[in-house]
Design a protein around this motif. Structure first.
Motif, PDB file in Angstrom:
ATOM      1  N   SER A  90      12.450  30.916  28.050  1.00  0.00           N
ATOM      2  CA  SER A  90      13.210  30.624  29.272  1.00  0.00           C
ATOM      3  C   SER A  90      14.418  31.550  29.365  1.00  0.00           C
ATOM      4  CB  SER A  90      13.682  29.169  29.233  1.00  0.00           C
ATOM      5  OG  SER A  90      14.706  28.979  30.178  1.00  0.00           O
ATOM      6  N   GLU A  91      14.768  31.920  30.578  1.00  0.00           N
ATOM      7  CA  GLU A  91      15.940  32.781  30.807  1.00  0.00           C
ATOM      8  C   GLU A  91      17.233  32.108  30.344  1.00  0.00           C
ATOM      9  OE1 GLU A  91      13.675  31.754  32.892  1.00  0.00           O
ATOM     10  OE2 GLU A  91      14.442  31.170  34.860  1.00  0.00           O
ATOM     11  N   PHE A  92      17.195  30.764  30.178  1.00  0.00           N
ATOM     12  CA  PHE A  92      18.401  30.049  29.741  1.00  0.00           C
ATOM     13  C   PHE A  92      18.529  30.025  28.218  1.00  0.00           C
ATOM     14  CE2 PHE A  92      17.242  28.054  33.831  1.00  0.00           C
ATOM     15  CZ  PHE A  92      18.385  28.374  34.538  1.00  0.00           C
ATOM     16  N   VAL A 100       9.534  38.633  35.121  1.00  0.00           N
ATOM     17  CA  VAL A 100       8.812  38.857  33.856  1.00  0.00           C
ATOM     18  C   VAL A 100       7.645  37.876  33.707  1.00  0.00           C
ATOM     19  CG1 VAL A 100       8.996  38.727  31.342  1.00  0.00           C
ATOM     20  CG2 VAL A 100      10.765  39.867  32.642  1.00  0.00           C
ATOM     21  N   GLY A 101       7.922  36.584  33.979  1.00  0.00           N
ATOM     22  CA  GLY A 101       6.870  35.570  33.833  1.00  0.00           C
ATOM     23  C   GLY A 101       5.688  35.869  34.739  1.00  0.00           C
ATOM     24  N   ALA A 102       5.986  36.111  36.021  1.00  0.00           N
ATOM     25  CA  ALA A 102       4.908  36.329  36.995  1.00  0.00           C
ATOM     26  C   ALA A 102       4.134  37.611  36.673  1.00  0.00           C
ATOM     27  CB  ALA A 102       5.491  36.373  38.398  1.00  0.00           C
ATOM     28  N   PRO A 142      -3.309  16.133  18.394  1.00  0.00           N
ATOM     29  CA  PRO A 142      -3.376  16.854  19.665  1.00  0.00           C
ATOM     30  C   PRO A 142      -2.340  16.301  20.637  1.00  0.00           C
ATOM     31  CG  PRO A 142      -5.558  16.151  18.963  1.00  0.00           C
ATOM     32  CD  PRO A 142      -4.576  15.506  18.033  1.00  0.00           C
ATOM     33  N   PHE A 143      -1.703  17.214  21.366  1.00  0.00           N
ATOM     34  CA  PHE A 143      -0.698  16.807  22.339  1.00  0.00           C
ATOM     35  C   PHE A 143      -0.941  17.555  23.644  1.00  0.00           C
ATOM     36  CE2 PHE A 143       3.340  17.507  24.508  1.00  0.00           C
ATOM     37  CZ  PHE A 143       3.704  16.188  24.748  1.00  0.00           C
ATOM     38  N   GLY A 144      -0.916  16.818  24.751  1.00  0.00           N
ATOM     39  CA  GLY A 144      -1.100  17.450  26.049  1.00  0.00           C
ATOM     40  C   GLY A 144      -1.254  16.392  27.119  1.00  0.00           C
TER      41      GLY A 144
HETATM   42  P1  NAD Z   1      10.267  25.961  34.365  1.00  0.00           P
HETATM   43  O1  NAD Z   1       8.912  25.703  34.889  1.00  0.00           O
HETATM   44  O2  NAD Z   1      11.373  26.180  35.324  1.00  0.00           O
HETATM   45  O3  NAD Z   1      10.283  27.226  33.403  1.00  0.00           O
HETATM   46  C1  NAD Z   1       9.467  27.305  32.249  1.00  0.00           C
HETATM   47  C2  NAD Z   1       9.189  28.763  31.926  1.00  0.00           C
HETATM   48  O4  NAD Z   1       8.379  29.313  32.958  1.00  0.00           O
HETATM   49  C3  NAD Z   1      10.436  29.646  31.851  1.00  0.00           C
HETATM   50  O5  NAD Z   1      10.258  30.591  30.821  1.00  0.00           O
HETATM   51  C4  NAD Z   1      10.449  30.318  33.206  1.00  0.00           C
HETATM   52  O6  NAD Z   1      11.127  31.549  33.199  1.00  0.00           O
HETATM   53  C5  NAD Z   1       8.963  30.513  33.456  1.00  0.00           C
HETATM   54  N1  NAD Z   1       8.547  30.603  34.849  1.00  0.00           N
HETATM   55  C6  NAD Z   1       9.071  29.976  35.923  1.00  0.00           C
HETATM   56  N2  NAD Z   1       8.385  30.320  37.046  1.00  0.00           N
HETATM   57  C7  NAD Z   1       7.386  31.153  36.657  1.00  0.00           C
HETATM   58  C8  NAD Z   1       6.333  31.829  37.343  1.00  0.00           C
HETATM   59  N3  NAD Z   1       6.173  31.728  38.660  1.00  0.00           N
HETATM   60  N4  NAD Z   1       5.495  32.584  36.622  1.00  0.00           N
HETATM   61  C9  NAD Z   1       5.627  32.698  35.288  1.00  0.00           C
HETATM   62  N5  NAD Z   1       6.610  32.098  34.591  1.00  0.00           N
HETATM   63  C10 NAD Z   1       7.481  31.320  35.259  1.00  0.00           C
HETATM   64  O7  NAD Z   1      10.589  24.733  33.396  1.00  0.00           O
HETATM   65  P2  NAD Z   1      11.934  24.439  32.613  1.00  0.00           P
HETATM   66  O8  NAD Z   1      12.947  23.957  33.602  1.00  0.00           O
HETATM   67  O9  NAD Z   1      12.258  25.582  31.724  1.00  0.00           O
HETATM   68  O10 NAD Z   1      11.481  23.235  31.665  1.00  0.00           O
HETATM   69  C11 NAD Z   1      11.487  21.914  32.052  1.00  0.00           C
HETATM   70  C12 NAD Z   1      10.081  21.463  32.387  1.00  0.00           C
HETATM   71  O11 NAD Z   1       9.220  21.695  31.289  1.00  0.00           O
HETATM   72  C13 NAD Z   1      10.001  19.965  32.646  1.00  0.00           C
HETATM   73  O12 NAD Z   1       9.154  19.732  33.742  1.00  0.00           O
HETATM   74  C14 NAD Z   1       9.380  19.431  31.381  1.00  0.00           C
HETATM   75  O13 NAD Z   1       8.722  18.209  31.511  1.00  0.00           O
HETATM   76  C15 NAD Z   1       8.459  20.541  31.002  1.00  0.00           C
HETATM   77  N6  NAD Z   1       8.141  20.472  29.572  1.00  0.00           N
HETATM   78  C16 NAD Z   1       6.863  20.146  29.204  1.00  0.00           C
HETATM   79  C17 NAD Z   1       6.540  20.031  27.856  1.00  0.00           C
HETATM   80  C18 NAD Z   1       5.151  19.676  27.401  1.00  0.00           C
HETATM   81  O14 NAD Z   1       4.812  19.954  26.250  1.00  0.00           O
HETATM   82  N7  NAD Z   1       4.312  19.066  28.220  1.00  0.00           N
HETATM   83  C19 NAD Z   1       7.512  20.248  26.889  1.00  0.00           C
HETATM   84  C20 NAD Z   1       8.791  20.577  27.316  1.00  0.00           C
HETATM   85  C21 NAD Z   1       9.084  20.705  28.654  1.00  0.00           C
END
Ligand code: NAD
Length: 492
Positions: free
Chosen positions: A177-179, A211-213, A450-452
């Motif tokens: 994450s960018e944060f 970067v993500g996209a 398993p987790f998901g």
């Molecule tokens: P987010 O979706 O905003 O970002 C997650 C990551 O995706 C970051 O690295 C971000 O830069 C990247 N990203 C965002 N948009 C993108 C795109 N269009 N293409 C590619 N990459 C992209 O989520 P967040 O705010 O960082 O995290 C919180 C969320 O994560 C909550 O919804 C939480 O429930 C979920 N989460 C799920 C799990 C799990 O295991 N199921 C665990 C932790 C957090």
């Protein structure tokens, strides 16, 4: 201020943009580090390195046992550096040092477990129904895996994703994450020290939208494994579909934590607190919908409020702190806005409900642990993920109503059930549409389990033997022992 760099092909390198993203300590508000603001060019370099490594004999000629040894070495190095890495995570995400330290001490188990599994990935000989044929299956890696992670536990997600991916023989590009990029960039040096060939493990930082996209749409990325919100997950799934890529999605939740009248109410109250106030509620499995049986509602609420009142907000590095700051200013605003929404919807605020000041916390990102009662399941605070310390309490009459409310949500990540009745527990483990169901406990994890998610909480599973299948593809091999080819115009 500490400066981090991308880790590409075994080297720390600057971003081609020359631009940076600042890391802000969610407690002090201090800008304490910066990480590269990556772009498409950086993605191309990282994917090219991972692709070359996937085809390079330094990696492909390693036996699965040798891969496993490297992974176990990495686990040892993480264990040796647990304190340092945990403190780095806290600087970036503001979660409690005690929680991040416990995560880092446990983290090596993923490398040990999947390192041990690497040389036990066996195909099978199929008792084929054709004459003169010998047929078998073999499992092969997918190629370059892009691992995109969320800010709440960046290094744990690296272990969950990269341990099975590397055990299976893939190569990876991590995008934190960018944060919270610092810990993942720092971690890369341990992967190098463990002896992985250059290019097998790469980390690049930057925003999701660029970067993500770019990673998701890159033609040489074979699989995306993502942890984040369901909205980002949906965009990623759509983009990946264009190139028919493999995708695993670990998304959000709105998990029901269900307390029956026959439960051990003290334990259940602690379970409710663990479910929503642990990690400041910033956890995908947050038990944010507390379902309490009508007959014990008032008595249970008293116990819960007593516990909630004992929560100490403070510096996440102090061992006496129970609740730290919200990680980002955006998330802080989002949590406060949901408190307003709940009030407008007519839920009854019985505890907390405000931003609060904590000495030394100049970032001003603290929210009181907050409890709403009289919540009905059609309210937004009962349906939407808040990702903060805000609990919605709903009443139910009987089992039938508990199951109906429990499942009446778009998510299906986790659920909790508190009861002493084993038959009821078994009925609920079956009836609840969630990837994980905890009975008389909450927020328990293991590298073996398993987790998901189900429904809008995601696709695929992390941890446990099932996880490695998500990073492999099966190949079917036919050997003929016939001495003549039969009619070539007919299907064999
Ligand atoms: P987010 O979706 O905003 O970002 C997650 C990551 O995706 C970051 O690295 C971000 O830069 C990247 N990203 C965002 N948009 C993108 C795109 N269009 N293409 C590619 N990459 C992209 O989520 P967040 O705010 O960082 O995290 C919180 C969320 O994560 C909550 O919804 C939480 O429930 C979920 N989460 C799920 C799990 C799990 O295991 N199921 C665990 C932790 C957090």
């Amino acid at each position: 201020m500490k400066t981090y760099r991308h880790f590409i092909n075994g080297q720390y390198v600057d971003s081609t943009s020359g631009e940076w993203i600042e890391s802000i300590d969610p407690f002090s508000g201090e800008v304490w580090a910066r990480a590269p603001k990556g772009n498409e060019e950086d993605v191309n370099l990282a994917v090219a390195a991972a692709k070359a490594a996937f085809e390079n004999s330094d990696w492909t000629d390693l036996s699965a046992s040798a891969r496993g040894k490297l992974m176990r070495k990495l686990g040892d190095l993480v264990a040796d550096n647990a304190d340092r890495l945990a403190a780095l995570e806290v600087k970036d995400n503001g979660k409690l040092f005690s929680e991040m330290k416990a995560q880092m001490v446990y983290h090596p188990e993923w490398w040990y477990y999947f390192g041990g599994l690497a040389d036990k990935i066996e195909g099978s000989i199929v008792p084929i129904d054709k004459k003169d044929a010998f047929s078998y299956t073999m499992y092969e890696p997918l190629g370059v895996v892009a691992a995109i992670t969320a800010w709440n536990s960046p290094l744990l997600f690296i272990a969950w994703k990269c341990a099975p991916a590397l055990a299976a023989g893939n190569t990876v590009v991590v995008k934190p994450s960018e944060f919270t990029s610092a810990s993942s960039l720092e971690y890369a040096s341990l992967v190098k020290e463990a002896g992985f060939p250059d290019g097998v493990f790469n980390v690049i930082s930057g925003y999701g939208a660029d970067v993500g996209a770019s990673l998701v749409s890159h033609p040489d990325v074979s699989k995306i494994t993502f942890t984040g919100s369901d909205l980002s997950g949906q965009k990623i799934y759509e983009s990946a579909a264009k190139n028919i890529k493999h995708v695993s999605l670990e998304l959000g939740g709105k998990s029901p934590n269900i307390v029956f009248e026959d439960a051990d109410l003290d334990m259940a109250a602690k379970g409710a607190v663990a479910g929503i106030f642990g990690a400041t509620g910033q956890t995908c499995v947050a038990g944010s919908r507390l379902l309490v049986q009508e007959s014990i509602h008032d008595e249970f609420m008293e116990r819960l409020l007593d516990l909630a009142k004992s929560a100490r907000l403070g510096n996440p590095m102090d061992s006496g702190t129970h609740i730290g700051p919200v990680t980002t200013p955006q998330q802080y605003q989002k949590v406060l806005s949901y408190i307003d929404i709940a009030k407008q919807e007519g839920a009854e605020l019985v505890f907390g409900g405000s931003a609060c000041k904590v000495p030394g916390a100049d970032a001003n990102q603290f929210v009181e642990p907050t409890i709403f009662t009289n919540v009905s399941n059609d309210m937004r605070i009962a349906q939407e993920e808040i990702f903060g310390p805000v609990l919605s309490v709903l009443k139910f009459k009987d089992e039938e109503e508990a199951i109906k409310i429990g499942n009446d949500v778009v998510y299906g990540l986790a659920a909790g059930v508190w009861t002493k009745d084993i038959r009821r527990a078994m009925r609920f483990t079956k009836a609840l549409k969630a990837g994980t169901v905890w009975v008389n406990t909450y927020r328990a994890f293991s590298y073996m389990m398993p987790f998901g998610g189900m429904k809008r909480s995601g696709l695929g599973r992390e941890s446990g033997i099932a996880a490695i299948r998500d990073y492999l593809q099966v190949k079917s091999v036919w050997l003929s022992t016939a001495t003549e080819m039969p009619n070539p115009f007919i299907l064999r």
